[in-house]
Write a protein that holds these residues in place. Sequence first.
Motif, PDB file in Angstrom:
ATOM      1  N   GLY A  23      21.041  41.768  45.189  1.00 29.35           N
ATOM      2  CA  GLY A  23      20.559  40.483  45.671  1.00 29.35           C
ATOM      3  C   GLY A  23      20.769  39.348  44.693  1.00 29.35           C
ATOM      4  N   ASP A  24      19.746  38.513  44.530  1.00 27.70           N
ATOM      5  CA  ASP A  24      19.864  37.298  43.722  1.00 27.70           C
ATOM      6  C   ASP A  24      19.399  37.486  42.285  1.00 27.70           C
ATOM      7  N   ARG A  25      19.172  38.711  41.883  1.00 27.78           N
ATOM      8  CA  ARG A  25      18.624  38.929  40.545  1.00 27.78           C
ATOM      9  C   ARG A  25      19.678  38.766  39.446  1.00 27.78           C
ATOM     10  N   TYR A  26      20.965  38.937  39.827  1.00 29.20           N
ATOM     11  CA  TYR A  26      22.014  38.891  38.823  1.00 29.20           C
ATOM     12  C   TYR A  26      23.164  37.992  39.280  1.00 29.20           C
ATOM     13  N   ALA A  27      23.819  37.381  38.313  1.00 28.01           N
ATOM     14  CA  ALA A  27      25.034  36.609  38.568  1.00 28.01           C
ATOM     15  C   ALA A  27      26.209  37.471  38.135  1.00 28.01           C
ATOM     16  N   PHE A  28      27.060  37.839  39.090  1.00 27.06           N
ATOM     17  CA  PHE A  28      28.161  38.738  38.806  1.00 27.06           C
ATOM     18  C   PHE A  28      29.437  37.967  38.490  1.00 27.06           C
ATOM     19  N   LEU A  29      30.182  38.494  37.540  1.00 25.38           N
ATOM     20  CA  LEU A  29      31.531  38.001  37.276  1.00 25.38           C
ATOM     21  C   LEU A  29      32.498  39.145  37.524  1.00 25.38           C
ATOM     22  N   SER A  30      33.564  38.869  38.251  1.00 22.80           N
ATOM     23  CA  SER A  30      34.604  39.865  38.480  1.00 22.80           C
ATOM     24  C   SER A  30      35.617  39.798  37.344  1.00 22.80           C
ATOM     25  N   LEU A  31      36.561  40.724  37.343  1.00 29.16           N
ATOM     26  CA  LEU A  31      37.620  40.692  36.331  1.00 29.16           C
ATOM     27  C   LEU A  31      38.403  39.394  36.403  1.00 29.16           C
ATOM     28  N   GLN A  32      38.716  38.953  37.601  1.00 30.54           N
ATOM     29  CA  GLN A  32      39.483  37.723  37.761  1.00 30.54           C
ATOM     30  C   GLN A  32      38.740  36.528  37.177  1.00 30.54           C
ATOM     31  N   GLU A  33      37.433  36.534  37.322  1.00 30.22           N
ATOM     32  CA  GLU A  33      36.642  35.397  36.843  1.00 30.22           C
ATOM     33  C   GLU A  33      36.555  35.329  35.330  1.00 30.22           C
ATOM     34  N   ILE A  34      36.831  36.426  34.636  1.00 30.53           N
ATOM     35  CA  ILE A  34      36.871  36.361  33.161  1.00 30.53           C
ATOM     36  C   ILE A  34      38.303  36.292  32.647  1.00 30.53           C
ATOM     37  N   CYS A  36      40.797  38.433  33.425  1.00 30.99           N
ATOM     38  CA  CYS A  36      41.440  39.740  33.290  1.00 30.99           C
ATOM     39  C   CYS A  36      42.274  40.000  34.549  1.00 30.99           C
ATOM     40  N   THR A  37      43.568  39.827  34.429  1.00 30.95           N
ATOM     41  CA  THR A  37      44.455  39.992  35.581  1.00 30.95           C
ATOM     42  C   THR A  37      45.371  41.200  35.447  1.00 30.95           C
ATOM     43  N   GLU A  38      45.366  41.848  34.278  1.00 28.15           N
ATOM     44  CA  GLU A  38      46.231  42.996  34.083  1.00 28.15           C
ATOM     45  C   GLU A  38      45.671  44.244  34.751  1.00 28.15           C
ATOM     46  N   GLU A  39      46.543  45.189  35.030  1.00 26.32           N
ATOM     47  CA  GLU A  39      46.112  46.476  35.577  1.00 26.32           C
ATOM     48  C   GLU A  39      45.477  47.296  34.460  1.00 26.32           C
ATOM     49  N   ILE A  40      44.254  47.757  34.663  1.00 28.47           N
ATOM     50  CA  ILE A  40      43.569  48.551  33.656  1.00 28.47           C
ATOM     51  C   ILE A  40      43.888  50.023  33.882  1.00 28.47           C
ATOM     52  N   SER A  41      44.285  50.691  32.839  1.00 31.06           N
ATOM     53  CA  SER A  41      44.670  52.093  32.927  1.00 31.06           C
ATOM     54  C   SER A  41      43.512  52.965  33.387  1.00 31.06           C
ATOM     55  N   GLU A  42      43.793  53.864  34.330  1.00 30.82           N
ATOM     56  CA  GLU A  42      42.820  54.857  34.776  1.00 30.82           C
ATOM     57  C   GLU A  42      43.487  56.226  34.679  1.00 30.82           C
ATOM     58  N   THR A  43      43.720  56.653  33.445  1.00 32.34           N
ATOM     59  CA  THR A  43      44.507  57.868  33.202  1.00 32.34           C
ATOM     60  C   THR A  43      43.665  59.066  32.801  1.00 32.34           C
ATOM     61  N   ALA A  44      42.352  58.919  32.795  1.00 33.91           N
ATOM     62  CA  ALA A  44      41.487  60.046  32.439  1.00 33.91           C
ATOM     63  C   ALA A  44      41.495  61.074  33.569  1.00 33.91           C
ATOM     64  N   ASP A  45      41.089  62.294  33.249  1.00 35.78           N
ATOM     65  CA  ASP A  45      41.074  63.350  34.262  1.00 35.78           C
ATOM     66  C   ASP A  45      39.683  63.584  34.841  1.00 35.78           C
ATOM     67  N   THR A  46      38.744  62.664  34.564  1.00 39.64           N
ATOM     68  CA  THR A  46      37.403  62.723  35.146  1.00 39.64           C
ATOM     69  C   THR A  46      36.985  61.322  35.566  1.00 39.64           C
ATOM     70  N   LEU A  47      36.020  61.252  36.488  1.00 36.80           N
ATOM     71  CA  LEU A  47      35.474  59.955  36.887  1.00 36.80           C
ATOM     72  C   LEU A  47      34.785  59.277  35.711  1.00 36.80           C
ATOM     73  N   GLU A  48      34.063  60.071  34.920  1.00 33.63           N
ATOM     74  CA  GLU A  48      33.380  59.523  33.750  1.00 33.63           C
ATOM     75  C   GLU A  48      34.389  58.892  32.794  1.00 33.63           C
ATOM     76  N   GLY A  49      35.503  59.571  32.579  1.00 30.99           N
ATOM     77  CA  GLY A  49      36.525  59.063  31.675  1.00 30.99           C
ATOM     78  C   GLY A  49      37.138  57.762  32.145  1.00 30.99           C
ATOM     79  N   ASN A  50      37.418  57.665  33.435  1.00 29.38           N
ATOM     80  CA  ASN A  50      37.996  56.439  33.971  1.00 29.38           C
ATOM     81  C   ASN A  50      37.014  55.275  33.923  1.00 29.38           C
ATOM     82  N   ALA A  51      35.745  55.549  34.193  1.00 25.82           N
ATOM     83  CA  ALA A  51      34.740  54.493  34.101  1.00 25.82           C
ATOM     84  C   ALA A  51      34.661  53.959  32.675  1.00 25.82           C
TER      85      ALA A  51
END
Length: 202
Positions: A23-34, A36-51
């Motif tokens: 809801g209204d509790r937080y102001a969100f910024l996306s990657l584009q808004e900061i 960050c337009t490059e593709e971020i690598s997601e090469t880990a073999d687990t969800l935890e690693g990619n996060a």
Amino acid sequence: MKQQLVFATNNPHKIAEVKRQLGDRYAFLSLQEIGCTEEISETADTLEGNARLKARHVKSRYGHDCFSEDTGLEVYALDHAPGVDTAHYAGPQRSADDNNQKLLSELADRKDRLARFRTVICLIEGDAEHLFEGECEGRIATAPIGHDGFGYDPIFVPAEGDGRTFAQMTQDEKVRFSHRARAMAKLEDYLKKPQGEVHPTA
């Protein structure tokens, strides 16, 4: 003043889900808004690693405390595939329709269609990292049903629901069962705690 959080994604569907939940509790910024337009690598073999990869990229390159998430659909009869390959299961084009059709094809002759969605969030605050996980058990439908949602929503039926796929539900209905919503709830609980209080990480 709202607490500002960078959410390491440009996916409008994910941003909408998070904004709806918090809801209204937080102001969100996306990657584009900061910027960050490059593709971020997601090469880990687990969800935890990619996060972690995505959150660390934003922190190291842009200096923002942030959170990122990685979500996988795990089908038990397919040895938990697509898992970390969920977004590009049918190829690098990341087509939801292609992914759904490939999964349905691989399950065509199988009776066991049980599956789960799993989301892992990585929050970085200063030098500290915290992980939060949410799950939703369910099954894979035999054909796509519904027009709302995104990704695998037309073929995923949550076990706690009434037999409809995620794509047949409103956003308010989906958030009751959503893996991402459950992980976000844990993140929100953490953020609400006074500074200095001990915070569980899962």
